[in-house]
Design a protein around this motif. Sequence first.
Motif, PDB file in Angstrom:
ATOM      1  N   LEU A  34      29.362  50.767  86.119  1.00  0.00           N
ATOM      2  CA  LEU A  34      27.994  50.279  86.212  1.00  0.00           C
ATOM      3  C   LEU A  34      27.005  51.440  86.226  1.00  0.00           C
ATOM      4  N   GLU A  35      27.333  52.477  86.975  1.00  0.00           N
ATOM      5  CA  GLU A  35      26.442  53.644  87.027  1.00  0.00           C
ATOM      6  C   GLU A  35      26.259  54.274  85.650  1.00  0.00           C
ATOM      7  N   SER A  36      27.337  54.394  84.901  1.00  0.00           N
ATOM      8  CA  SER A  36      27.236  55.009  83.575  1.00  0.00           C
ATOM      9  C   SER A  36      26.379  54.164  82.637  1.00  0.00           C
ATOM     10  N   CYS A  37      26.372  52.852  82.843  1.00  0.00           N
ATOM     11  CA  CYS A  37      25.550  51.970  82.006  1.00  0.00           C
ATOM     12  C   CYS A  37      24.089  51.969  82.443  1.00  0.00           C
ATOM     13  N   VAL A  38      23.859  52.137  83.740  1.00  0.00           N
ATOM     14  CA  VAL A  38      22.491  52.139  84.268  1.00  0.00           C
ATOM     15  C   VAL A  38      21.767  53.432  83.938  1.00  0.00           C
ATOM     16  N   TYR A  39      22.458  54.547  84.074  1.00  0.00           N
ATOM     17  CA  TYR A  39      21.806  55.848  83.874  1.00  0.00           C
ATOM     18  C   TYR A  39      21.695  56.178  82.388  1.00  0.00           C
ATOM     19  N   THR A  40      20.895  55.375  81.712  1.00  0.00           N
ATOM     20  CA  THR A  40      20.693  55.522  80.271  1.00  0.00           C
ATOM     21  C   THR A  40      19.202  55.516  79.962  1.00  0.00           C
ATOM     22  N   GLN A  41      18.861  55.946  78.766  1.00  0.00           N
ATOM     23  CA  GLN A  41      17.455  56.039  78.376  1.00  0.00           C
ATOM     24  C   GLN A  41      16.783  54.680  78.361  1.00  0.00           C
ATOM     25  N   LYS A  42      17.482  53.651  77.916  1.00  0.00           N
ATOM     26  CA  LYS A  42      16.829  52.345  77.804  1.00  0.00           C
ATOM     27  C   LYS A  42      16.506  51.756  79.177  1.00  0.00           C
ATOM     28  N   VAL A  43      17.356  52.028  80.165  1.00  0.00           N
ATOM     29  CA  VAL A  43      17.061  51.572  81.523  1.00  0.00           C
ATOM     30  C   VAL A  43      15.909  52.384  82.106  1.00  0.00           C
ATOM     31  N   TYR A  44      15.946  53.679  81.875  1.00  0.00           N
ATOM     32  CA  TYR A  44      14.861  54.562  82.321  1.00  0.00           C
ATOM     33  C   TYR A  44      13.519  54.066  81.770  1.00  0.00           C
ATOM     34  N   ASP A  45      13.498  53.750  80.482  1.00  0.00           N
ATOM     35  CA  ASP A  45      12.266  53.298  79.835  1.00  0.00           C
ATOM     36  C   ASP A  45      11.796  51.958  80.388  1.00  0.00           C
ATOM     37  N   LEU A  46      12.724  51.051  80.677  1.00  0.00           N
ATOM     38  CA  LEU A  46      12.358  49.748  81.226  1.00  0.00           C
ATOM     39  C   LEU A  46      11.715  49.904  82.597  1.00  0.00           C
ATOM     40  N   ILE A  47      12.282  50.765  83.417  1.00  0.00           N
ATOM     41  CA  ILE A  47      11.733  50.992  84.750  1.00  0.00           C
ATOM     42  C   ILE A  47      10.305  51.519  84.658  1.00  0.00           C
ATOM     43  N   VAL A  48      10.087  52.460  83.760  1.00  0.00           N
ATOM     44  CA  VAL A  48       8.742  53.017  83.575  1.00  0.00           C
ATOM     45  C   VAL A  48       7.775  51.949  83.070  1.00  0.00           C
ATOM     46  N   GLU A  49       8.217  51.119  82.142  1.00  0.00           N
ATOM     47  CA  GLU A  49       7.366  50.057  81.593  1.00  0.00           C
ATOM     48  C   GLU A  49       6.907  49.088  82.673  1.00  0.00           C
ATOM     49  N   ARG A  50       7.720  48.895  83.674  1.00  0.00           N
ATOM     50  CA  ARG A  50       7.376  47.968  84.747  1.00  0.00           C
ATOM     51  C   ARG A  50       6.469  48.607  85.802  1.00  0.00           C
ATOM     52  N   GLY A  51       6.144  49.871  85.611  1.00  0.00           N
ATOM     53  CA  GLY A  51       5.248  50.544  86.548  1.00  0.00           C
ATOM     54  C   GLY A  51       5.956  51.219  87.688  1.00  0.00           C
ATOM     55  N   PHE A  52       7.278  51.385  87.573  1.00  0.00           N
ATOM     56  CA  PHE A  52       8.063  51.996  88.638  1.00  0.00           C
ATOM     57  C   PHE A  52       8.471  53.420  88.265  1.00  0.00           C
ATOM     58  N   VAL A  53       9.147  54.093  89.192  1.00  0.00           N
ATOM     59  CA  VAL A  53       9.484  55.503  89.007  1.00  0.00           C
ATOM     60  C   VAL A  53      10.995  55.691  89.067  1.00  0.00           C
ATOM     61  N   PRO A  54      11.645  56.038  87.949  1.00  0.00           N
ATOM     62  CA  PRO A  54      13.093  56.289  87.969  1.00  0.00           C
ATOM     63  C   PRO A  54      13.419  57.465  88.890  1.00  0.00           C
ATOM     64  N   THR A  55      14.530  57.372  89.595  1.00  0.00           N
ATOM     65  CA  THR A  55      14.966  58.467  90.464  1.00  0.00           C
ATOM     66  C   THR A  55      16.201  59.159  89.902  1.00  0.00           C
ATOM     67  N   PHE A  56      16.484  58.910  88.638  1.00  0.00           N
ATOM     68  CA  PHE A  56      17.593  59.582  87.968  1.00  0.00           C
ATOM     69  C   PHE A  56      17.069  60.176  86.670  1.00  0.00           C
ATOM     70  N   THR A  57      17.781  61.146  86.150  1.00  0.00           N
ATOM     71  CA  THR A  57      17.462  61.686  84.840  1.00  0.00           C
ATOM     72  C   THR A  57      18.611  61.340  83.911  1.00  0.00           C
ATOM     73  N   VAL A  58      18.280  61.018  82.707  1.00  0.00           N
ATOM     74  CA  VAL A  58      19.309  60.651  81.739  1.00  0.00           C
ATOM     75  C   VAL A  58      20.245  61.813  81.478  1.00  0.00           C
ATOM     76  N   GLU A  59      19.708  63.037  81.429  1.00  0.00           N
ATOM     77  CA  GLU A  59      20.523  64.209  81.152  1.00  0.00           C
ATOM     78  C   GLU A  59      21.601  64.387  82.224  1.00  0.00           C
ATOM     79  N   ALA A  60      21.243  64.108  83.472  1.00  0.00           N
ATOM     80  CA  ALA A  60      22.189  64.315  84.575  1.00  0.00           C
ATOM     81  C   ALA A  60      23.342  63.342  84.508  1.00  0.00           C
ATOM     82  N   ALA A  61      23.117  62.219  83.827  1.00  0.00           N
ATOM     83  CA  ALA A  61      24.167  61.195  83.759  1.00  0.00           C
ATOM     84  C   ALA A  61      25.092  61.406  82.580  1.00  0.00           C
ATOM     85  N   GLU A  62      24.733  62.278  81.673  1.00  0.00           N
ATOM     86  CA  GLU A  62      25.537  62.450  80.465  1.00  0.00           C
ATOM     87  C   GLU A  62      26.682  63.406  80.703  1.00  0.00           C
TER      88      GLU A  62
END
Length: 272
Positions: free
Chosen positions: A244-272
């Motif tokens: 689940l973590e590997s699926c969540v820590y992706t660019q598309k999830v990061y972008d969705l969180i930002v679109e909703r006005g929230f602040v991601p606490t992970f970086t996509v690079e760190a998950a790769e």
Amino acid sequence: MKKLFAALLVFALAFTGCAMAETLSVIATPSPHAEVVRLIEEDLAAAGYELELIEVTDYVTENPAVAGGDVMINFFQHIPYLDGYNASVSEEEQLAAVIPTHFEPMGIYPGTKTSLDEIAEGDAIAVPNDPTNMTRAFLLLADAGLISVPEGTTLESVVTPDDITGDLNPNGLEFYEANAELIPGLRGDVAFAIINGNNAALAGLNPNTDAAYAETADSLAGQSYVNVFAVKPENAEADFVKALESCVYTQKVYDLIVERGFVPTFTVEAAE
């Protein structure tokens, strides 16, 4: 014959793949939590998990559902809320935080007034009635310069309207206490409403564009109120959590969180 054999082999492999898929049951609130989980459904399938998503709008069923074994994992709460839950139940019912995802700014949203400069004597402010969010709301109001809080107040303190009196409340503001999920609907009855990120999203509000004032990512709340998934402690290192973590820590999830006005606490690079 060769074509028939090939077709049977494909069918057998497909059947085997389906048979090997494990069910991953998740209970989550709508936005952005259930949206995030729904977004990665195909990725979970590719990792061997068939998603079973239960979407709810309250804040009381999710933890007992996981603790009781009815659901494998939940996604709706920040760390202080989980800490509060764990402190209120037996050791057997406690849960563990996994997969930190994002911070949802609490905001001061316009009601009958639009600018904090319009604040007048005796104005009513709607605040969440649960201890965790109420203290956070008063800290936000203090940061905005509308009130002061008792000396030494932290996010772990329990501050109520009875503590915001005298010189701490120079405008004589009235505080209307209500369940957090009901506050968006009260905006027409108060000057301003303190709404947490999840309920703001449900009401179509974005803290970056709609709030008169909101917490920032570098604020104490921004560093503390990180939203997480939660599981039974014995499952904290389970394969389904890692998948689940590997699926969540992706660019598309990061972008969705930002679109909703929230602040991601992970970086996509760190998950790769």
